[in-house]
Structures are given as structure tokens and as C-alpha cells.
Design a protein around this motif. Sequence first.
Motif, PDB file in Angstrom:
ATOM      1  N   LEU A 151       0.721  -1.145  -0.125  1.00 54.76           N
ATOM      2  CA  LEU A 151       0.090  -0.031  -0.048  1.00 54.76           C
ATOM      3  C   LEU A 151       0.754   1.235   0.176  1.00 54.76           C
ATOM      4  O   LEU A 151       0.391   1.958  -0.674  1.00 54.76           O
ATOM      5  N   VAL A 152       1.911   1.385   0.703  1.00 56.08           N
ATOM      6  CA  VAL A 152       2.659   2.493   0.888  1.00 56.08           C
ATOM      7  C   VAL A 152       3.737   2.689  -0.398  1.00 56.08           C
ATOM      8  O   VAL A 152       3.459   3.578  -1.076  1.00 56.08           O
ATOM      9  N   GLN A 153       4.168   1.358  -0.918  1.00 57.54           N
ATOM     10  CA  GLN A 153       4.672   1.791  -2.227  1.00 57.54           C
ATOM     11  C   GLN A 153       3.774   1.873  -3.507  1.00 57.54           C
ATOM     12  O   GLN A 153       4.239   2.670  -4.430  1.00 57.54           O
ATOM     13  N   GLY A 154       2.508   1.275  -3.235  1.00 60.77           N
ATOM     14  CA  GLY A 154       1.592   1.676  -4.337  1.00 60.77           C
ATOM     15  C   GLY A 154       1.037   3.255  -4.388  1.00 60.77           C
ATOM     16  O   GLY A 154       1.160   3.770  -5.340  1.00 60.77           O
ATOM     17  N   ALA A 155       1.190   3.888  -3.196  1.00 62.65           N
ATOM     18  CA  ALA A 155       0.931   5.297  -3.033  1.00 62.65           C
ATOM     19  C   ALA A 155       1.903   5.959  -3.774  1.00 62.65           C
ATOM     20  O   ALA A 155       1.680   6.926  -4.384  1.00 62.65           O
ATOM     21  N   GLU A 156       3.224   5.360  -3.537  1.00 61.31           N
ATOM     22  CA  GLU A 156       4.410   6.300  -4.271  1.00 61.31           C
ATOM     23  C   GLU A 156       4.479   6.004  -5.770  1.00 61.31           C
ATOM     24  O   GLU A 156       4.536   7.084  -6.562  1.00 61.31           O
ATOM     25  N   SER A 157       4.022   4.948  -6.175  1.00 65.08           N
ATOM     26  CA  SER A 157       3.752   4.507  -7.605  1.00 65.08           C
ATOM     27  C   SER A 157       2.796   5.536  -8.177  1.00 65.08           C
ATOM     28  O   SER A 157       3.044   6.034  -9.219  1.00 65.08           O
ATOM     29  N   GLY A 158       1.501   5.445  -7.536  1.00 66.54           N
ATOM     30  CA  GLY A 158       0.564   6.236  -7.776  1.00 66.54           C
ATOM     31  C   GLY A 158       0.904   7.784  -7.950  1.00 66.54           C
ATOM     32  O   GLY A 158       0.418   8.492  -8.933  1.00 66.54           O
ATOM     33  N   GLY A 159       1.655   8.044  -6.986  1.00 65.36           N
ATOM     34  CA  GLY A 159       2.163   9.668  -6.955  1.00 65.36           C
ATOM     35  C   GLY A 159       3.008   9.907  -8.306  1.00 65.36           C
ATOM     36  O   GLY A 159       2.835  10.851  -9.126  1.00 65.36           O
ATOM     37  N   ASP A 160       3.626   8.847  -8.498  1.00 66.75           N
ATOM     38  CA  ASP A 160       4.859   9.039  -9.721  1.00 66.75           C
ATOM     39  C   ASP A 160       4.105   9.172 -10.848  1.00 66.75           C
ATOM     40  O   ASP A 160       4.260   9.695 -11.960  1.00 66.75           O
ATOM     41  N   LEU A 161       2.999   8.372 -11.060  1.00 71.00           N
ATOM     42  CA  LEU A 161       2.054   8.352 -12.104  1.00 71.00           C
ATOM     43  C   LEU A 161       1.328   9.423 -12.480  1.00 71.00           C
ATOM     44  O   LEU A 161       1.325   9.983 -13.495  1.00 71.00           O
ATOM     45  N   VAL A 162       0.379  10.172 -11.241  1.00 68.97           N
ATOM     46  CA  VAL A 162      -0.197  11.204 -11.751  1.00 68.97           C
ATOM     47  C   VAL A 162       0.275  12.343 -11.313  1.00 68.97           C
ATOM     48  O   VAL A 162      -0.311  13.430 -11.417  1.00 68.97           O
ATOM     49  N   GLY A 163       1.349  12.413 -10.357  1.00 68.61           N
ATOM     50  CA  GLY A 163       1.835  13.595  -9.687  1.00 68.61           C
ATOM     51  C   GLY A 163       2.098  14.609 -10.809  1.00 68.61           C
ATOM     52  O   GLY A 163       1.985  15.838 -10.451  1.00 68.61           O
ATOM     53  N   PRO A 164       2.917  14.394 -11.787  1.00 66.69           N
ATOM     54  CA  PRO A 164       3.303  15.437 -12.757  1.00 66.69           C
ATOM     55  C   PRO A 164       2.168  16.066 -13.343  1.00 66.69           C
ATOM     56  O   PRO A 164       2.251  17.425 -13.511  1.00 66.69           O
ATOM     57  N   ALA A 165       0.890  15.383 -13.465  1.00 67.19           N
ATOM     58  CA  ALA A 165       0.023  16.110 -14.390  1.00 67.19           C
ATOM     59  C   ALA A 165      -0.822  16.658 -13.378  1.00 67.19           C
ATOM     60  O   ALA A 165      -1.425  17.950 -13.504  1.00 67.19           O
ATOM     61  N   VAL A 166      -0.894  16.073 -12.090  1.00 61.65           N
ATOM     62  CA  VAL A 166      -1.732  17.121 -10.943  1.00 61.65           C
ATOM     63  C   VAL A 166      -1.062  18.286 -10.640  1.00 61.65           C
ATOM     64  O   VAL A 166      -1.707  19.418 -10.607  1.00 61.65           O
ATOM     65  N   ALA A 167       0.241  18.241 -10.481  1.00 66.17           N
ATOM     66  CA  ALA A 167       1.107  19.265  -9.842  1.00 66.17           C
ATOM     67  C   ALA A 167       1.072  20.451 -10.856  1.00 66.17           C
ATOM     68  O   ALA A 167       0.775  21.528 -10.654  1.00 66.17           O
ATOM     69  N   ALA A 168       1.244  20.070 -12.263  1.00 65.92           N
ATOM     70  CA  ALA A 168       1.237  20.934 -13.283  1.00 65.92           C
ATOM     71  C   ALA A 168      -0.007  21.659 -13.462  1.00 65.92           C
ATOM     72  O   ALA A 168      -0.184  22.866 -13.720  1.00 65.92           O
ATOM     73  N   GLY A 169      -1.033  20.827 -13.415  1.00 70.29           N
ATOM     74  CA  GLY A 169      -2.432  21.323 -13.494  1.00 70.29           C
ATOM     75  C   GLY A 169      -2.855  22.393 -12.535  1.00 70.29           C
ATOM     76  O   GLY A 169      -3.340  23.656 -12.890  1.00 70.29           O
ATOM     77  N   VAL A 170      -2.529  21.982 -11.060  1.00 69.91           N
ATOM     78  CA  VAL A 170      -2.878  22.858 -10.111  1.00 69.91           C
ATOM     79  C   VAL A 170      -1.915  24.369 -10.044  1.00 69.91           C
ATOM     80  O   VAL A 170      -2.421  25.437  -9.860  1.00 69.91           O
ATOM     81  N   ILE A 171      -0.847  23.984 -10.625  1.00 70.57           N
ATOM     82  CA  ILE A 171       0.135  25.141 -10.638  1.00 70.57           C
ATOM     83  C   ILE A 171      -0.615  26.357 -11.761  1.00 70.57           C
ATOM     84  O   ILE A 171      -0.468  27.603 -11.448  1.00 70.57           O
ATOM     85  N   ALA A 172      -1.015  25.589 -12.757  1.00 72.82           N
ATOM     86  CA  ALA A 172      -1.662  26.282 -13.907  1.00 72.82           C
ATOM     87  C   ALA A 172      -2.888  27.061 -13.369  1.00 72.82           C
ATOM     88  O   ALA A 172      -3.157  28.386 -13.700  1.00 72.82           O
ATOM     89  N   ALA A 173      -3.526  26.321 -12.563  1.00 65.46           N
ATOM     90  CA  ALA A 173      -4.625  26.962 -12.139  1.00 65.46           C
ATOM     91  C   ALA A 173      -4.797  28.164 -11.034  1.00 65.46           C
ATOM     92  O   ALA A 173      -5.432  29.084 -10.955  1.00 65.46           O
ATOM     93  N   VAL A 174      -3.907  27.801  -9.674  1.00 66.74           N
ATOM     94  CA  VAL A 174      -3.915  28.631  -8.745  1.00 66.74           C
ATOM     95  C   VAL A 174      -2.498  29.264  -8.355  1.00 66.74           C
ATOM     96  O   VAL A 174      -2.450  29.991  -7.648  1.00 66.74           O
ATOM     97  N   GLY A 175      -1.532  28.981  -9.120  1.00 67.22           N
ATOM     98  CA  GLY A 175      -0.284  29.422  -8.934  1.00 67.22           C
ATOM     99  C   GLY A 175       0.734  28.631  -8.169  1.00 67.22           C
ATOM    100  O   GLY A 175       0.410  27.837  -7.334  1.00 67.22           O
ATOM    101  N   PHE A 176       2.211  29.037  -7.953  1.00 64.49           N
ATOM    102  CA  PHE A 176       3.142  28.651  -7.379  1.00 64.49           C
ATOM    103  C   PHE A 176       2.854  28.117  -5.840  1.00 64.49           C
ATOM    104  O   PHE A 176       3.116  27.219  -4.998  1.00 64.49           O
TER     105      PHE A 176
END
Length: 419
Positions: A151-176
Motif C-alpha cells: 500500500l505504501v509503495q503503491g501510493a508512491e507509484s501512484g504519485g509518480d504516475l499522476v503527480g506530474p499532471a496533477v502538480a502542473a495542472g494545479v500550478i496552472a490554475a492557482v499558482g506556485f
Amino acid sequence: MTTEPTDAPAPPGPGGERQVRRLVVGEGLAATVDALFLVWLTLFVLDLSEPGLATGFVLVAVALPRAALLLPAGVLVDRLGAARVTAVACWLRVAVLLALVAVVTFGSPSLTTVALLAALLGVADAAYFPAALALIPAVVPTGKLSRVNALVQGAESGGDLVGPAVAAGVIAAVGFDATLGGIAALAALAAVALSTLLRAARRGEGTDPGTADPDGADGEELSSPRALGAGLAYAWNEPLVRAMLAAVALINIAVVGPVLVGGAVLAEQRLGGAGSFGIVLSGFGAGSLAGSLLAGWWPPTRRGWTVVGGVAAIGAGMAGLAATTQVAAATAVVGLIGLGSAFLGVVIVATLQERVPSRLLGRVTSLVVLATVAFDPLSYVVAGVLLPYGTTALFLVCGGAVLACAALVAASPAIRSLR
């Protein structure tokens, strides 16, 4: 000095469902914070300065203290207890992130300021990673170790999988600044969840029967250098631990750089352009997530041969990349590598958590983390040296090295007999 594997597992902690849930939530959130912050930091530095050395400078500022302090941090974990070090490291992360939020929101941060704060995060990471791995068997019953690690490693893998898109999208929407504030809030939630485990973990830590200290100083308070030497001696002289650490290190050297550097070149030369590289890497993330969950819910009955098979699957996947000419095939092969790596990671970590005496577990888990992060630069060097001979040669050589490692691991009686 004993040279036989420790067969008696360290006794589990109390294993209450509430404590296990808090552990999974806390470490899962911490892994998500890591994935989101790395993307935020990269994009922020690119926004702050011209692309080039600046980005590498800041990322190195995180990596250097983390790698340099991992082994001393393992000694600290064994001295103070995994739960205490985990909690302190988590709150240090929160403090640094809040300081960075203040700098970004109310000032004009320089590259040097960002690098210094990033280095402090590297210090916190050096303490957190081995402590978090050592905390799991202090809270979780032995029978649930594989599932919780998954479960812990799966959370890490899931973060690596969706993290770039989520972080980039949120930055574009609300700023750094607002995005970093959200990341700091997640880090605070992780710190709260893991801090509540202090009492439960104390009941599970330091109670294994054990054997004499590796340096023969049973019951003696060792100096930090001697304690570190004792941990290194234990890892070297225990065939099971030595074989697993060697496999992790070699796989990291032969896979990380070749997949990232060689994969980018492969995409440009055979797969239709650089855009296909992102698709291929998403296959690795999906495979890693699947491998983590598979290892947790269907743990192997013959762990030794599973380790051998996992190493062989990674080697076969690396060699298979030499022949891929289609995006779908390359994505599937890289997914196989990710699946094998994640499955192997859960099995190896759970095995070490069960079998290493708790008084040495912090030092051994620091070696596990070191084997997974410290050899990245060497892996990039390997890729750079082999790439002039072509991607086919790169993947065949690296795949062959991992397959040879599988053969060596299979030759170890300690691995073959592992159940």
C-alpha cells in the motif's frame, strides 16, 4: 560474529487496525508529497531562471545531503527508535515547506535560497526514509507486512504516475504559492498521522530476542562510527541481506539511467518522436502500481525463487527493449520492468523487516534506501558510456547484466531456501 541469516523474525507491534490505517495513510501521504514537491520544485526553478544548470543545481542540493546522511541516519533510527525519528523528520519537512511557502509568497526568492531550503529537505529525507521502513514492523503484525508495504509503495507509484499532471495542472490554475501551500498541508497531515504512532511503536520496538551485537560488544553503548561499522558488518556477513542489497543496487544501476536516457533516445529514433517517451514512462508507472498491489495481495509462497524470477523478468524486459519498434510494445515492456521492480521491492523490504533484528533494522533499511538512490549518477554514466554504441547495445548489455545477477542470486543458498 555470526554469518548465518537471522531466522527468528522480530515480533510485531500491537497491530491494531487503527494504528495500521494511520501508518498507511501517513506514509502514503508522505510519498504523495514527495512526488508532488519534486514536480513543483522543478517547474518553479525553471520559472525562476533559464533552463540548464540551475535546475540541476537545486535538484543536486536535495540529493547530496540525502545520500550523504542516509547511513548515519540509520544509526540514529536504531538509537532513538523508528517512530521518534519518523515524527521528527516529518515535522522538519513541514517546517521547511512552510518556510519555502513564506519565501515564495511574500518575497522574491533567489536560487540560492531555494537551494538551501531544498538541502534541508534532503536532510529530512535522509532521516525519514530508513525510519519509515523500520517503523512498519514496529506497528504492523508480521502477516500483514507485505500488504502494508504494498500500500505504501503503491501510493508512491501512484504519485509518480499522476503527480506530474496533477502538480502542473494545479500550478496552472492557482499558482506556485498556493500549490506549495497545499503540498505543505498534505505534509502536515502525514506528520500528524505518523506522530500518533509513537506509543504503539514503542511497544513493538527493541523487543526481538536477537543475538550478540555484530562487533561482539553485546550490551555496550557503541560510538556512532562503531555502530555504523557494526551495521555494515552485519549486512556484509549475512548472505541473505548481502544478496538482496547487491541485487537492488545492480538493478538500479542497470535500469534507471538506461530507461530514462536510453528510452528518450529510443523514442526519438524508433517510436515516432519525443512525445511517445511520456507514454512509455506511463507504462512504467502503471506497471509499478500493479506490481506493488500484486505483491501485497498475493504474496509468494517461495520468496527466494520469486526474487530470482523478479530479477530475471527485469533483465528480460531491459533486453527486450533492444528489439522494440512500436510505442505499444515499448510501453508493455517498460510496464513489465516496472511491475517486476515494484513486486521485487515489496518482497525484499518485507523479508528484511521480518528477519533483521530490530536493533539493526534502521541501519539495514538505510542501506536499502542508499542502494535505490545513491547509484543514480553511476547509472546515468553507464547510459552515457554505452549510448554511442546504439540503443540496441545499451539495452542488451544492461539486460544481460541483470540476467547475470539473477543467475548469481539463484546460486545463493540463502536465497533459494527463503520461504
